[in-house]
Scaffold this active site. Structure first.
Site, PDB file in Angstrom:
ATOM      1  N   GLY A 113      11.982 -25.711 -12.339  1.00 48.32           N
ATOM      2  CA  GLY A 113      12.171 -24.270 -12.167  1.00 48.32           C
ATOM      3  C   GLY A 113      13.518 -23.801 -12.688  1.00 48.32           C
ATOM      4  O   GLY A 113      14.052 -24.306 -13.677  1.00 48.32           O
ATOM      5  N   SER A 114      14.099 -22.855 -11.966  1.00 51.43           N
ATOM      6  CA  SER A 114      15.237 -22.091 -12.491  1.00 51.43           C
ATOM      7  C   SER A 114      16.515 -22.891 -12.686  1.00 51.43           C
ATOM      8  O   SER A 114      17.432 -22.400 -13.364  1.00 51.43           O
ATOM      9  CB  SER A 114      15.518 -20.891 -11.574  1.00 51.43           C
ATOM     10  OG  SER A 114      14.424 -19.995 -11.591  1.00 51.43           O
ATOM     11  N   THR A 115      16.610 -24.061 -12.124  1.00 47.84           N
ATOM     12  CA  THR A 115      17.803 -24.874 -12.401  1.00 47.84           C
ATOM     13  C   THR A 115      17.901 -25.202 -13.882  1.00 47.84           C
ATOM     14  O   THR A 115      18.991 -25.483 -14.394  1.00 47.84           O
ATOM     15  CB  THR A 115      17.793 -26.179 -11.580  1.00 47.84           C
ATOM     16  OG1 THR A 115      16.557 -26.867 -11.804  1.00 47.84           O
ATOM     17  CG2 THR A 115      17.977 -25.905 -10.101  1.00 47.84           C
TER      18      THR A 115
END
Length: 598
Positions: A314-316
């Site tokens: 995801g956003s990491t």
């Protein structure tokens, strides 16, 4: 005359017989003493020599400071020869233990009592096991007296000088810290055969070479003095030194277990890596196996899932897209983008942000701070799929780590010619690909280390019994982005932590922190569709002004609480523990956040 001639003849015949007999005897003597001597001696030796195996000791597994995580406990089995207890009417002679000079007569009954005083048995117990063995087989030469005695008891029994008493060494693998690091250390199965973890991956280092020796004994089983011959020297196993810190590992496991339980999550991971060396100092997972009691643990949680269980991050991974944009000179942290909350950039492709908002005048830093899927994709689409793929590879995605575990998953990263249009966009914000938590930690280690990725390591060295040290090859360093790019991304990530909604949850007084949250969908294997719950993560670097360590926390599929808050809380707990463990000095100077809007 006839009588005299007859007498002479008899004497001549007798003399001839004596001479012939002497010749036969001489020939036989020469054969025995010279011609066949070696063979006969060897044959005799084989009949009276007793071979003894001298087992090697399996090496220890220790942490970075030499604290023992796995060791071998040597125990001993006591045996006797039932038939030999009856030799000489059960009497034997030994040195006078009281006076120290001369010999004394000892009966079997007396010896049974002496043995029992050491082993905790009665003389009657030992007499019974002898009688039972002889009842089954009058020629019985073996029976256990007591199993698994310690070294003190062994030495006391040896001092009794009982000729029909023998001993066998038994090695038992023990783990003095229980479940601390159990997922990494691994465990052994039946007959101490390694089954998982470092026990398995480093078996060659840990395993020694058994020795052998022989001794000769008399008919009554007494070893003959001076008859011991070492035929092969024993070589004990080596010591495996790990990069993890035992105490920090314990604190990390406590933190992740607590947060998983607090939100009813399916699982949780918490990893800490040295930003400069790539050494993993803690790799914690919920419910780690206790190698002393493997059956008590969940079978699904016995391996090092941090290395074998990839998930969509995801956003990491928006940090990778931002790094590529800056490194390619396409964007800067202040690049402007009017960002809607939903986008259909081409037919059949759609995605949106996690929250509704009007078109926002965000900078690239603001897009990262707000974790906008739409903004990341709008700017990231300026790079070709091939360029973005190359950066993912340089950050270690799609390549299996070589930290020293028996199995390390590469995660999932298809080449760009296999991406459909939706996947091409999704990979820019950490979907449509997967990585292990260790690989994700490696991404942030790269940013923290001026753009140079140092392959993660868990096994530091193998130290052989003779002191020879062997360092495993964990792979080559890779320059993923320039030093200047990493500095700009660090400033963006520190802006994320100072301007984000969660800033108070990760704040550690005196220390500047840079990092990124992530909330990722996961495919349900049963349906092939994305689940409706998420894996929540936070990847952080500290101190931001002089990066020393990276920690990544992931909490999967919470059922009774906020997984994002749990991941942030786990990060802060382990970051504080890491600061204490390695005496990291506080940050100096103030940080001025970058503009997030224009």
């Amino acid at each position: 005359m006839i009588s005299l001639r007859g007498s002479s003849l008899r004497r001549a015949i007798a003399l001839g017989i004596i001479i012939i007999a002497s010749i036969v005897f001489l020939v036989r003597l020469v054969d025995v003493q010279v011609v066949s001597a070696a063979a006969l001696n060897e044959d005799a030796k084989d009949k009276r020599a007793v071979p003894v195996a001298i087992p090697s000791v399996r090496g220890d597994i220790v942490d970075r400071d030499g604290e023992v995580l796995a060791t071998t406990d040597e125990r001993y089995d006591v045996q006797l020869s039932p038939k030999n207890t009856k030799l000489n009417k059960g009497v034997f002679y030994r040195a006078d233990l009281d006076r120290g000079v001369g010999t004394v007569e000892v009966t079997a009954k007396q010896a049974f009592g002496e043995i029992g005083e050491i082993t905790g048995q009665s003389a009657e117990d030992i007499q019974k096991l002898v009688d039972d063995a002889l009842a089954d087989n009058p020629k019985s030469d073996f029976a256990y007296v007591k199993r698994s005695i310690d070294l003190t008891q062994l030495n006391a029994l040896k001092a009794l000088e009982i000729p029909w008493l023998t001993f066998e060494s038994k090695h038992t693998r023990t783990y003095p810290n229980g479940a601390v690091g159990g997922n990494i250390i691994g465990f052994s199965g039946q007959d101490d055969v390694p089954q998982a973890g470092v026990e398995l991956s480093q078996d060659t280092c840990l395993t020694g070479v058994d020795g052998t020796e022989t001794y000769e004994r008399s008919e009554d089983g007494v070893p003959l003095p001076g008859s011991v011959v070492v035929t092969r020297k024993v070589k004990d196993g080596g010591t495996v030194e790990l990069t993890i810190d035992r105490d920090l590992q314990w604190e990390a496991q406590q933190a992740i277990n607590q947060q998983v339980q607090s939100v009813g999550a399916a699982y949780g991971y918490l990893t800490v890596i040295n930003a400069k060396t790539g050494e993993l100092v803690a790799v914690a997972e919920d419910g780690s196996v206790d190698p002393n009691d493997v059956d008590a643990s969940d079978p699904a949680k016995r391996e090092a899932r941090s290395f074998t269980s990839p998930y969509e991050p995801g956003s990491t991974f928006k940090t990778i897209t931002a790094s590529a944009l800056i490194d390619q000179g396409v964007s800067t942290p202040l690049s402007q983008n009017l960002t809607p909350d939903y986008l259909e950039p081409e037919p059949g492709v759609r995605f949106g942000d996690a929250f509704n908002h009007p078109d926002m005048p965000w900078t690239l830093t603001g897009i990262l701070t707000q974790s906008s899927n739409v903004g990341t994709s709008m700017l990231g689409n300026q790079l070709s799929p091939e360029v973005r793929y190359d950066y993912l590879r340089k950050f270690g995605i799609g390549t299996a780590t070589e930290a020293g575990m028996p199995a390390e998953d590469a995660g999932l990263l298809y080449p760009p010619d296999q991406w459909d249009r939706q996947t091409s966009y999704n990979t820019m914000f950490g979907q449509g690909l997967s990585s292990t938590v260790v690989q994700t930690a490696g991404v942030y280690q790269t940013i923290a280390n001026q753009g140079v990725r140092v392959p993660p390591s868990i096994v530091k060295d193998c130290v052989a019994a003779d002191g020879t040290k062997t360092t495993p090859d964990h792979g080559d360093k890779v320059k993923a982005v320039s030093k200047e790019t990493s500095a700009e991304v660090m400033a963006m990530l520190e802006t994320v932590t100072t301007e984000g909604w969660f800033k108070d949850l990760i704040a550690i007084p005196g220390y500047r922190i840079a990092g990124k949250t992530g909330t990722a969908e996961q495919v349900d294997p049963a349906t092939g569709l994305y689940r409706t719950d998420y894996v929540h993560s936070f990847a952080g670097i500290f101190p931001a002004d002089d990066p020393q360590y990276v920690a990544v926390a992931s909490i999967a599929f919470p059922t009774s609480g906020d997984g994002g808050v749990a991941a942030l809380t786990a990060f802060r707990s382990v970051a504080e523990a890491t600061i204490r463990t390695f005496h990291i000095p506080p940050s100096t100077g103030e940080f001025q956040p970058l503009p997030t809007e224009y």
